[in-house]
Design a protein around this motif. Structure first.
Motif, PDB file in Angstrom:
ATOM      1  N   ASP A   1       0.785  -1.286  -0.355  1.00 29.06           N
ATOM      2  CA  ASP A   1      -0.130  -0.284   0.125  1.00 29.06           C
ATOM      3  C   ASP A   1       0.998   1.007   0.343  1.00 29.06           C
ATOM      4  O   ASP A   1       0.464   2.081  -0.288  1.00 29.06           O
ATOM      5  N   ILE A   2       2.168   1.400   0.443  1.00 29.66           N
ATOM      6  CA  ILE A   2       2.311   2.624   1.167  1.00 29.66           C
ATOM      7  C   ILE A   2       3.590   2.763  -0.699  1.00 29.66           C
ATOM      8  O   ILE A   2       3.721   4.050  -0.881  1.00 29.66           O
ATOM      9  N   MET A   3       3.848   0.814  -1.428  1.00 30.10           N
ATOM     10  CA  MET A   3       4.445   1.679  -2.934  1.00 30.10           C
ATOM     11  C   MET A   3       3.355   2.107  -3.426  1.00 30.10           C
ATOM     12  O   MET A   3       4.033   2.525  -4.800  1.00 30.10           O
ATOM     13  N   ALA A   4       2.507   1.744  -3.561  1.00 32.43           N
ATOM     14  CA  ALA A   4       1.350   2.193  -4.293  1.00 32.43           C
ATOM     15  C   ALA A   4       0.745   3.352  -4.237  1.00 32.43           C
ATOM     16  O   ALA A   4       1.131   4.252  -4.794  1.00 32.43           O
ATOM     17  N   LEU A   5       0.930   4.058  -2.844  1.00 30.43           N
ATOM     18  CA  LEU A   5       0.768   5.341  -2.986  1.00 30.43           C
ATOM     19  C   LEU A   5       2.026   6.629  -3.085  1.00 30.43           C
ATOM     20  O   LEU A   5       1.877   7.275  -4.109  1.00 30.43           O
ATOM     21  N   HIS A   6       3.016   5.951  -3.352  1.00 25.69           N
ATOM     22  CA  HIS A   6       4.042   6.466  -3.355  1.00 25.69           C
ATOM     23  C   HIS A   6       3.820   6.247  -5.401  1.00 25.69           C
ATOM     24  O   HIS A   6       4.601   7.576  -5.730  1.00 25.69           O
ATOM     25  N   GLN A   7       3.815   5.211  -5.525  1.00 23.20           N
ATOM     26  CA  GLN A   7       3.672   5.526  -6.892  1.00 23.20           C
ATOM     27  C   GLN A   7       2.730   6.653  -7.584  1.00 23.20           C
ATOM     28  O   GLN A   7       2.589   6.968  -8.290  1.00 23.20           O
ATOM     29  N   VAL A   8       1.947   6.412  -7.515  1.00 22.93           N
ATOM     30  CA  VAL A   8       1.123   8.271  -7.299  1.00 22.93           C
ATOM     31  C   VAL A   8       1.168   8.909  -7.200  1.00 22.93           C
ATOM     32  O   VAL A   8       1.533   9.782  -7.964  1.00 22.93           O
ATOM     33  N   GLY A   9       1.640   9.476  -5.966  1.00 20.91           N
ATOM     34  CA  GLY A   9       2.227  10.363  -5.575  1.00 20.91           C
ATOM     35  C   GLY A   9       4.025  11.007  -6.014  1.00 20.91           C
ATOM     36  O   GLY A   9       3.338  12.334  -6.313  1.00 20.91           O
ATOM     37  N   SER A  10       4.367  10.005  -6.147  1.00 17.96           N
ATOM     38  CA  SER A  10       6.028  10.297  -6.484  1.00 17.96           C
ATOM     39  C   SER A  10       5.895   9.424  -8.256  1.00 17.96           C
ATOM     40  O   SER A  10       8.031   9.045  -8.219  1.00 17.96           O
ATOM     41  N   CYS A  11       5.872   9.202  -8.619  1.00 18.67           N
ATOM     42  CA  CYS A  11       6.061   7.956  -9.773  1.00 18.67           C
ATOM     43  C   CYS A  11       6.987   6.497  -9.557  1.00 18.67           C
ATOM     44  O   CYS A  11       8.404   6.955 -10.385  1.00 18.67           O
ATOM     45  N   GLY A  12       7.301   6.235  -7.854  1.00 17.57           N
ATOM     46  CA  GLY A  12       7.795   5.609  -7.555  1.00 17.57           C
ATOM     47  C   GLY A  12       9.373   6.306  -7.448  1.00 17.57           C
ATOM     48  O   GLY A  12      10.118   5.094  -7.074  1.00 17.57           O
ATOM     49  N   LEU A  13       9.752   6.874  -7.602  1.00 18.66           N
ATOM     50  CA  LEU A  13      11.103   7.829  -7.314  1.00 18.66           C
ATOM     51  C   LEU A  13      11.628   6.930  -5.880  1.00 18.66           C
ATOM     52  O   LEU A  13      11.459   7.475  -5.447  1.00 18.66           O
TER      53      LEU A  13
END
Ligand code: TYD
Length: 208
Positions: A116-128
């Motif tokens: 879930d954290i990495m999914a949010l990070h993908q949306v928010g910051s393109c997974g940088l």
């Protein structure tokens, strides 16, 4: 223009990350490498406003999911407005905490889970992800003594959580570093500032 490198300092409370981030920036600048030093949550006006919401002690506090969303939103602004432009301008970005903190605190200790954290990070910051995450590990006794010297009774909402929470944070960081040994450098933060700083410089040697 060669893109700069992105280095994040990670670890629990009182690990000495901020000091080491500053020392690394000084050492790199002395070698002619332009650095942008920043922190999370924060780093832009918008993200600093979200920081105040997250760490202030007014109200009842955030549900773990709301907390994770706020960290991801702050990070999104920080990445878009400050981190990426600096990297693209060829600067090295040295960040006091980044997404691995969300993975350890909200994902591990808070129980949300890494996916879930990495999914949010993908949306928010393109997974940088940082080119290197420097994990500074200190014993719970040293961490508690340093945090008490710094914060006294004024710990923020997350720093003030109990010992069991912070033990889960430390275990989650260790697990991440074991899973991704190429992206993490684990450094013993119990040693003196000078020794830790030398170890940090040795760890980033492979990036230069
Ligand atoms: P800060 O005082 O900047 O950290 P430190 O105690 O390391 O000097 O406070 C940041 C707090 O926010 C700290 O308790 C860790 C927490 N945090 C998260 O829970 N998730 C995150 O993604 C980040 C960046 C920080």
């Amino acid at each position: 223009m060669t893109r700069g490198k992105f280095i994040a300092f990670e670890g629990g409370e009182g690990a000495g990350k901020s000091t080491q981030a500053r020392l690394l920036a000084q050492a790199l600048e002395a070698r002619g490498i332009a650095c942008e030093i920043t922190r999370e949550p924060g780093g832009t006006p918008g993200a600093e406003a979200i920081r105040a919401l997250l760490l202030g002690t007014a109200g009842d506090g955030w549900h773990p999911r709301a907390e994770a969303l706020l960290f991801a939103a702050a990070r999104s602004d920080h990445v878009e407005r400050r981190i990426l432009p600096a990297l693209e301008a060829g600067k090295w970005v040295i960040c006091d905490r980044f997404v691995d903190s969300s993975r350890a605190y909200q994902g591990g200790a808070g129980g949300l889970g890494d996916a879930d954290i990495m999914a949010l990070h993908q949306v928010g910051s393109c997974g940088l992800l940082p080119d290197m995450a420097i994990l500074i590990e200190v014993s719970p006794a040293i961490a508690a003594a340093r945090a008490a010297a710094r914060d006294g009774d004024a710990a923020d909402r997350i720093g003030g959580r109990g010992e069991a929470y912070h033990a889960r944070v430390a275990a989650a960081f260790a697990r991440l570093a074991e899973q991704q040994p190429m992206r993490f450098a684990r450094i013993d933060g119990n040693a003196s500032q000078e020794l830790v700083s030398q170890a940090v410089l040795a760890a980033i040697g492979s990036l230069r």
